[in-house]
Design a protein around this motif. Sequence first.
Motif, PDB file in Angstrom:
ATOM      1  N   CYS A   1       0.845  -1.200   0.000  1.00  0.00           N
ATOM      2  CA  CYS A   1       0.000   0.000   0.000  1.00  0.00           C
ATOM      3  C   CYS A   1       0.881   1.251   0.000  1.00  0.00           C
ATOM      4  CB  CYS A   1      -0.892  -0.029   1.239  1.00  0.00           C
ATOM      5  SG  CYS A   1      -1.689   1.536   1.634  1.00  0.00           S
ATOM      6  N   PRO A   2       0.784   2.097  -1.034  1.00  0.00           N
ATOM      7  CA  PRO A   2       1.644   3.290  -1.081  1.00  0.00           C
ATOM      8  C   PRO A   2       1.367   4.277   0.053  1.00  0.00           C
ATOM      9  CG  PRO A   2       0.000   3.356  -2.831  1.00  0.00           C
ATOM     10  CD  PRO A   2      -0.102   2.008  -2.192  1.00  0.00           C
ATOM     11  N   TYR A   3       0.141   4.353   0.529  1.00  0.00           N
ATOM     12  CA  TYR A   3      -0.188   5.253   1.629  1.00  0.00           C
ATOM     13  C   TYR A   3       0.431   4.756   2.934  1.00  0.00           C
ATOM     14  CZ  TYR A   3      -3.473   6.773  -1.884  1.00  0.00           C
ATOM     15  OH  TYR A   3      -4.024   7.217  -3.064  1.00  0.00           O
ATOM     16  N   CYS A   4       0.425   3.439   3.104  1.00  0.00           N
ATOM     17  CA  CYS A   4       1.059   2.848   4.287  1.00  0.00           C
ATOM     18  C   CYS A   4       2.570   3.055   4.232  1.00  0.00           C
ATOM     19  CB  CYS A   4       0.727   1.361   4.370  1.00  0.00           C
ATOM     20  SG  CYS A   4      -1.043   1.014   4.497  1.00  0.00           S
ATOM     21  N   GLU A   5       3.153   2.919   3.056  1.00  0.00           N
ATOM     22  CA  GLU A   5       4.589   3.128   2.878  1.00  0.00           C
ATOM     23  C   GLU A   5       4.972   4.573   3.203  1.00  0.00           C
ATOM     24  OE1 GLU A   5       8.356   1.824   2.302  1.00  0.00           O
ATOM     25  OE2 GLU A   5       6.577   0.573   2.194  1.00  0.00           O
ATOM     26  N   LYS A   6       4.118   5.496   2.841  1.00  0.00           N
ATOM     27  CA  LYS A   6       4.355   6.916   3.147  1.00  0.00           C
ATOM     28  C   LYS A   6       4.438   7.133   4.655  1.00  0.00           C
ATOM     29  CE  LYS A   6       2.063  11.329   2.198  1.00  0.00           C
ATOM     30  NZ  LYS A   6       0.941  11.944   1.483  1.00  0.00           N
ATOM     31  N   VAL A   7       3.544   6.504   5.403  1.00  0.00           N
ATOM     32  CA  VAL A   7       3.550   6.616   6.860  1.00  0.00           C
ATOM     33  C   VAL A   7       4.778   5.919   7.430  1.00  0.00           C
ATOM     34  CG1 VAL A   7       2.346   5.965   8.970  1.00  0.00           C
ATOM     35  CG2 VAL A   7       1.058   6.893   7.042  1.00  0.00           C
TER      36      VAL A   7
ATOM     37  N   GLU B   1      -5.720   7.966   7.664  1.00  0.00           N
ATOM     38  CA  GLU B   1      -5.456   8.886   6.559  1.00  0.00           C
ATOM     39  C   GLU B   1      -3.990   9.316   6.583  1.00  0.00           C
ATOM     40  OE1 GLU B   1      -4.956  12.406   5.393  1.00  0.00           O
ATOM     41  OE2 GLU B   1      -5.093  11.224   3.582  1.00  0.00           O
ATOM     42  N   SER B   2      -3.277   8.898   5.570  1.00  0.00           N
ATOM     43  CA  SER B   2      -1.817   9.029   5.540  1.00  0.00           C
ATOM     44  C   SER B   2      -1.308  10.455   5.706  1.00  0.00           C
ATOM     45  CB  SER B   2      -1.251   8.411   4.263  1.00  0.00           C
ATOM     46  OG  SER B   2      -1.756   9.051   3.113  1.00  0.00           O
ATOM     47  N   ASP B   3      -1.903  11.430   5.045  1.00  0.00           N
ATOM     48  CA  ASP B   3      -1.417  12.811   5.169  1.00  0.00           C
ATOM     49  C   ASP B   3      -1.566  13.322   6.601  1.00  0.00           C
ATOM     50  OD1 ASP B   3      -0.600  13.033   2.527  1.00  0.00           O
ATOM     51  OD2 ASP B   3      -2.514  13.862   1.859  1.00  0.00           O
TER      52      ASP B   3
END
Length: 79
Positions: free
Chosen positions: A11-17, A66-68
Amino acid sequence: MGIELYALDGCPYCEKVHDALESAGVEYETHWVGALHSERDDVKRVSGQRGVPVIVDEDRGVVMAESDRIVDYVERTLA
Protein backbone atom coordinates in the motif's frame (compact mmCIF):
# COMPACT_ATOMS: atom_id res chain seq x y z
CA MET A 1 5.16 -0.28 22.74
CA GLY A 2 3.51 3.10 22.39
CA ILE A 3 3.17 3.40 18.60
CA GLU A 4 1.41 0.85 16.43
CA LEU A 5 0.86 1.01 12.67
CA TYR A 6 -1.82 -1.00 10.91
CA ALA A 7 -0.75 -1.43 7.31
CA LEU A 8 -1.24 -3.46 4.14
CA ASP A 9 1.81 -4.77 2.29
CA GLY A 10 2.23 -2.94 -1.00
CA CYS A 11 0.00 0.00 0.00
CA PRO A 12 1.64 3.29 -1.08
CA TYR A 13 -0.19 5.25 1.63
CA CYS A 14 1.06 2.85 4.29
CA GLU A 15 4.59 3.13 2.88
CA LYS A 16 4.35 6.92 3.15
CA VAL A 17 3.55 6.62 6.86
CA HIS A 18 6.27 4.02 7.35
CA ASP A 19 8.81 6.36 5.73
CA ALA A 20 7.73 9.26 7.97
CA LEU A 21 8.08 7.13 11.10
CA GLU A 22 11.49 5.87 10.02
CA SER A 23 12.69 9.39 9.12
CA ALA A 24 11.59 10.65 12.53
CA GLY A 25 13.38 7.80 14.28
CA VAL A 26 10.18 6.57 15.90
CA GLU A 27 10.09 3.00 17.21
CA TYR A 28 6.82 1.30 16.33
CA GLU A 29 5.19 -2.06 15.80
CA THR A 30 3.54 -2.90 12.49
CA HIS A 31 0.39 -5.00 12.33
CA TRP A 32 -0.01 -6.33 8.78
CA VAL A 33 -3.64 -6.62 7.70
CA GLY A 34 -5.37 -8.68 5.05
CA ALA A 35 -6.10 -7.33 1.60
CA LEU A 36 -9.85 -7.81 1.99
CA HIS A 37 -11.67 -5.25 4.11
CA SER A 38 -13.65 -8.10 5.64
CA GLU A 39 -10.38 -9.46 7.09
CA ARG A 40 -9.56 -6.27 8.97
CA ASP A 41 -11.39 -6.81 12.24
CA ASP A 42 -8.39 -5.60 14.27
CA VAL A 43 -8.36 -2.29 12.40
CA LYS A 44 -12.12 -1.92 12.90
CA ARG A 45 -11.74 -2.64 16.61
CA VAL A 46 -9.14 0.10 17.18
CA SER A 47 -10.29 2.75 14.71
CA GLY A 48 -13.96 2.17 13.95
CA GLN A 49 -13.27 1.64 10.25
CA ARG A 50 -11.40 -0.86 8.06
CA GLY A 51 -9.15 1.38 5.94
CA VAL A 52 -5.38 1.59 6.34
CA PRO A 53 -3.03 3.06 7.30
CA VAL A 54 -4.02 3.57 10.93
CA ILE A 55 -1.66 4.70 13.67
CA VAL A 56 -2.26 4.15 17.37
CA ASP A 57 -0.26 6.23 19.85
CA GLU A 58 -1.14 4.61 23.17
CA ASP A 59 0.92 7.10 25.19
CA ARG A 60 -1.07 10.07 23.89
CA GLY A 61 -4.42 8.33 23.42
CA VAL A 62 -4.43 8.99 19.67
CA VAL A 63 -5.94 6.78 16.97
CA MET A 64 -5.69 8.24 13.50
CA ALA A 65 -6.34 7.21 9.89
CA GLU A 66 -5.46 8.89 6.56
CA SER A 67 -1.82 9.03 5.54
CA ASP A 68 -1.42 12.81 5.17
CA ARG A 69 -2.88 13.41 8.64
CA ILE A 70 -0.67 10.70 10.13
CA VAL A 71 2.49 12.08 8.50
CA ASP A 72 1.65 15.55 9.80
CA TYR A 73 1.11 14.11 13.28
CA VAL A 74 4.42 12.23 13.17
CA GLU A 75 6.32 15.34 12.03
CA ARG A 76 4.69 17.67 14.57
CA THR A 77 4.37 15.39 17.57
CA LEU A 78 6.72 12.43 17.40
CA ALA A 79 9.80 13.74 15.58
